[in-house]
Design a protein around this motif. Structure first.
Motif, PDB file in Angstrom:
ATOM      1  N   ASP A 151      -4.097   7.140  -2.582  1.00 37.30           N
ATOM      2  CA  ASP A 151      -3.919   5.892  -1.839  1.00 37.30           C
ATOM      3  C   ASP A 151      -3.957   4.748  -2.836  1.00 37.30           C
ATOM      4  O   ASP A 151      -4.957   4.565  -3.535  1.00 37.30           O
ATOM      5  CB  ASP A 151      -5.026   5.744  -0.787  1.00 37.30           C
ATOM      6  N   ARG A 157       0.876  -1.173   0.000  1.00 35.04           N
ATOM      7  CA  ARG A 157       0.000   0.000   0.000  1.00 35.04           C
ATOM      8  C   ARG A 157       0.906   1.213   0.000  1.00 35.04           C
ATOM      9  O   ARG A 157       1.962   1.203   0.635  1.00 35.04           O
ATOM     10  CB  ARG A 157      -0.842   0.038   1.281  1.00 35.04           C
ATOM     11  N   GLU A 158       0.510   2.243  -0.703  1.00 34.94           N
ATOM     12  CA  GLU A 158       1.320   3.455  -0.635  1.00 34.94           C
ATOM     13  C   GLU A 158       0.440   4.687  -0.654  1.00 34.94           C
ATOM     14  O   GLU A 158      -0.629   4.701  -1.276  1.00 34.94           O
ATOM     15  CB  GLU A 158       2.345   3.517  -1.781  1.00 34.94           C
ATOM     16  N   THR A 159       0.884   5.695   0.097  1.00 37.88           N
ATOM     17  CA  THR A 159       0.278   7.008  -0.026  1.00 37.88           C
ATOM     18  C   THR A 159       1.283   7.856  -0.770  1.00 37.88           C
ATOM     19  O   THR A 159       2.419   8.030  -0.315  1.00 37.88           O
ATOM     20  CB  THR A 159      -0.007   7.615   1.359  1.00 37.88           C
ATOM     21  N   SER A 198      -3.123   0.577  -3.672  1.00 43.95           N
ATOM     22  CA  SER A 198      -2.798  -0.775  -3.206  1.00 43.95           C
ATOM     23  C   SER A 198      -2.350  -1.590  -4.399  1.00 43.95           C
ATOM     24  O   SER A 198      -2.826  -1.380  -5.517  1.00 43.95           O
ATOM     25  CB  SER A 198      -4.027  -1.467  -2.610  1.00 43.95           C
ATOM     26  N   SER A 240      -3.022  13.745  -3.024  1.00 38.39           N
ATOM     27  CA  SER A 240      -2.641  12.590  -2.235  1.00 38.39           C
ATOM     28  C   SER A 240      -3.415  11.383  -2.759  1.00 38.39           C
ATOM     29  O   SER A 240      -4.640  11.400  -2.832  1.00 38.39           O
ATOM     30  CB  SER A 240      -2.977  12.866  -0.767  1.00 38.39           C
TER      31      SER A 240
END
Ligand SMILES: [Zn+2]
Length: 690
Positions: free
Chosen positions: A152, A49-51, A154, A150
């Motif tokens: 989000d 997962r990354e923001t 996955s 921003s």
């Protein structure tokens, strides 16, 4: 592990605290990645997962985003990477039975709004409808100039069996180019472009990478038995249920890689500028660069060195250490001091050498063999060379972040050049044999420029005619072109320019023209045609002596304007003077020629039997030059390029012609030179990419 954490925090704090003293320009921050990933070593799966915070750097709104999904290069044999490479790269082969890998983005949201409906794969370079390495995402509304969004994201990924940099073998993992990574939105003016636009190429067999600057925070969860090496500094470690989670942070980078292997033995060392920058190199740099030693040493900071060794290579770690310290010293003096707090050197297992010899930021993979640790093979400096080469990339791809897709020479070529300079200064030979025989790094590169060429140095990485041509032009031909400029300009002028280039473009994205603009300030003769035939062309060159004669010159004899005989009696044979009292001067005629199109100035040296010599510089703009001279002594020898300044000369053995008695180089020296030439030719056929 705790000890490491404390030390790295300390060094990191020291670096940030003294940022102004370092006088480093910070890059423009475009990305901020906060990544959480877990590794299932049995299934070879990554769950991530990354923001991603991304700032639109352009002055125009942006309606779509582009992402690199690099591991889809290994998805199947329809990818562009596989079509181009045939599943083979740098002497390593893909495991076609079960070595495939992939990356799938399973969700992407912007402020909670799902973006997956806007997903589309693109192939901007070759139109291959089956390539999945570039993902385009259309947005519900455009991102305004300077707006930070921003996302989000996955994803799930499977590591390929390693053959091209990333992947696994047994439970060794090398994890590079592994997460959904946003492409570079280039604003107008960046890399000399006129309009803003995305630069996001597919993963090609012959290309490396290009990305934006920013900060990374990466949390890695995996079974406790693994030893992990990573970009950045370890800031925390927690354990639960047989697993551990390690958190790394690093600012001002554009790439983040890590590795895991239960077998790693970690050796730690410290680069201490006070001890590890050789005094004589400081003096040399100070003299040539025209800066005081104090000025040169000012930006140096201690750097923590971590070596992740395979147990069977453990005895060789100090060789990495020596090369690494030297590279930090050299770059600090001749480019600028290394701005990060640590370097991790990864030593891959011998069955995972597909991961070896590759650069990432603050981390790189080296590579060696057990048998290279035994005499007399210790004379082969492969290990040092790989170390110096890969760390060097930390500058030419890392800190001067050129676009490796489009201008691979700016990384590999400049890096191969500095590699040869460093190897020469520290070790003299890359391969040293008994009886003082050795091959220098520059010699091994020089062999390549004698091969015929089909592409300019400046060519997009996937557009070279063959993989061989990519290799030759990106590495040694580019390196030798710089060496050529260095020899024509002389040490002082060259290195001052070179350092100015490095300092000006750190934390930025230079282009070929930015480099050449600096080189133009050297004011070299015929520089523009030289650039057109090398960087932008396929010029070759062979200087040779075409003719050389030297004979006694008779005084004028024959009929004068009034028809009277001068110095002869009609009907009588002319009397030759006795050899020993013959004082007539010699008339010598020399013709030197240039085959090929490179108009490089070259020195011509005439040696005479009485020991005198005469030298001139031919500007090299014509195809040949005739010299005629009358002198008391007989010409003994003609030497073209006596100081070996013309790197591009394909055959240096036709540069010398003996006419009379030669006092010059001894027979033994000639034999040695010829043997070296044969070695160069042999090397050019076996040469491979580090
Ligand atoms: Zn390289």
């Amino acid at each position: 592990m705790k000890r490491i954490v404390a030390a790295s925090l300390l060094v990191a704090a020291g670096l940030w605290g003294s940022r102004t003293a370092l006088a480093l320009d910070a890059p423009r921050k475009i990305v901020d990645y906060d990544i959480k990933v877990s590794l299932d070593p049995e299934k070879k799966l990554l769950d991530g997962r990354e923001t991603l915070k991304w700032t639109n750097p352009a002055s125009v709104p942006v309606g779509e985003l582009k992402f690199h999904l690099y591991w889809n290069a290994f998805r199947n044999n329809r990818s562009t990477f596989f079509r181009e490479s045939g599943g083979q790269l740098r002497r390593d082969r893909a495991d076609l039975a079960n070595g495939w890998g992939y990356i799938d983005v399973t969700s992407m949201a912007w402020d909670g709004q799902d973006l997956t409906a806007g997903f589309r794969f693109e192939s901007p370079d070759d139109g291959n409808p089956e390539d999945r390495t570039v993902l385009s995402v259309s947005l519900p509304r455009p991102v305004a100039p300077d707006e930070t969004i921003s996302l989000d994201i996955s994803w799930k990924a499977k590591a390929p069996r390693v053959f091209a940099r990333s992947g696994y073998v047994r439970d060794f993992f090398f994890v590079g180019q592994w997460f959904p990574k946003i492409g570079v939105l280039e604003p107008a003016g960046l890399r000399r472009r006129t309009d803003a636009g995305w630069n996001c190429h597919q993963y090609h067999a012959n290309s490396e990478f290009y990305a934006d600057w920013g900060d990374y925070r990466v949390e890695i969860t995996l079974p406790e038995k693994f030893v992990v090496g990573s970009a950045g500094a370890l800031v925390s470690e927690t354990k639960a249920d047989g697993k551990k989670t390690l958190t790394y942070v690093q600012s001002r980078i554009h790439d983040f890689a890590w590795t895991a292997d239960p077998r790693y033995v970690v050796k730690e060392s410290l680069f201490d500028p006070a001890k590890d920058v050789p005094k004589e190199e400081i003096e040399r740099a100070s003299k040539i660069l025209g800066r005081t030693p104090e000025e040169l040493m000012r930006g140096f900071r201690p750097v923590k060195l971590l070596f992740y060794m395979q147990p069977d290579h453990l005895s060789q770690w100090t060789r990495y250490e020596d090369a690494q310290k030297w590279a930090l010293a050299w770059f600090g003096l001749w480019a600028f001091p290394y701005p990060y707090a640590q370097v991790s050197v990864i030593d891959p297992p011998e069955d995972g050498l597909g991961a070896a010899g590759m650069e990432y930021q603050t981390l790189y993979t080296a590579g060696t063999f057990k048998w290279l640790g035994r005499w007399p093979l210790t004379g082969i400096r492969e290990q040092e060379m790989v170390c110096i080469h890969e760390f060097g990339h930390g500058y030419w791809y890392g800190l001067l972040a050129s676009n490796e897709f489009e201008e691979s020479w700016m990384d590999e070529g400049i890096n191969s050049f500095t590699e040869a300079v460093m190897m020469d200064r520290r070790y003299r030979y890359i391969a040293q044999f008994p009886f003082g025989v050795g091959i220098t790094d520059e010699n091994s590169k020089r062999a390549i420029v004698s091969a015929p060429d089909f592409d300019p140095i400046v060519t997009k990485a996937w557009q070279y005619s063959t993989g061989d041509s990519y290799g030759r032009n990106s590495y040694p031909r580019a390196a030798e072109t710089l060496e050529q400029i260095r020899r024509l300009a002389g040490e002082e002028r060259f290195w001052r320019s070179f350092r100015r280039y490095a300092e000006r473009w750190r934390f930025d994205h230079p282009t070929s023209e930015d480099f050449l603009e600096e080189m133009r300030t050297l004011g070299l003769q015929n520089f523009e045609p030289f650039v057109r035939k090398t960087f932008y062309g396929t010029g070759e060159l062979d200087f040779r002596v075409l003719r050389a004669v030297s004979e006694r010159r008779d005084p004028m004899t024959g009929y004068d304007d009034a028809g009277k005989p001068v110095a002869f009696e009609p009907g009588k044979k002319k009397k030759e003077p006795k050899k020993k009292d013959d004082t007539r001067p010699y008339e010598s005629v020399v013709v030197v020629g240039r085959q090929g199109e490179l108009p490089i100035p070259v020195d011509v040296l005439l040696r005479f039997e009485n020991g005198a010599s005469w030298r001139t510089t031919w500007d090299g703009t014509t195809k040949w030059l005739r010299l005629r001279t009358t002198y008391a002594s007989r010409l003994s020898q003609v030497v073209l390029d006596p100081d070996g300044k013309v790197v591009f000369d394909r055959d240096p053995f036709n540069n010398v012609k003996n006419v009379g008695k030669v006092h010059g180089p001894s027979a033994a020296a000639k034999v040695r030179a010829y043997a070296m030439h044969l070695v160069e030719i042999a090397l050019s056929s076996v040469w491979s990419l580090p």
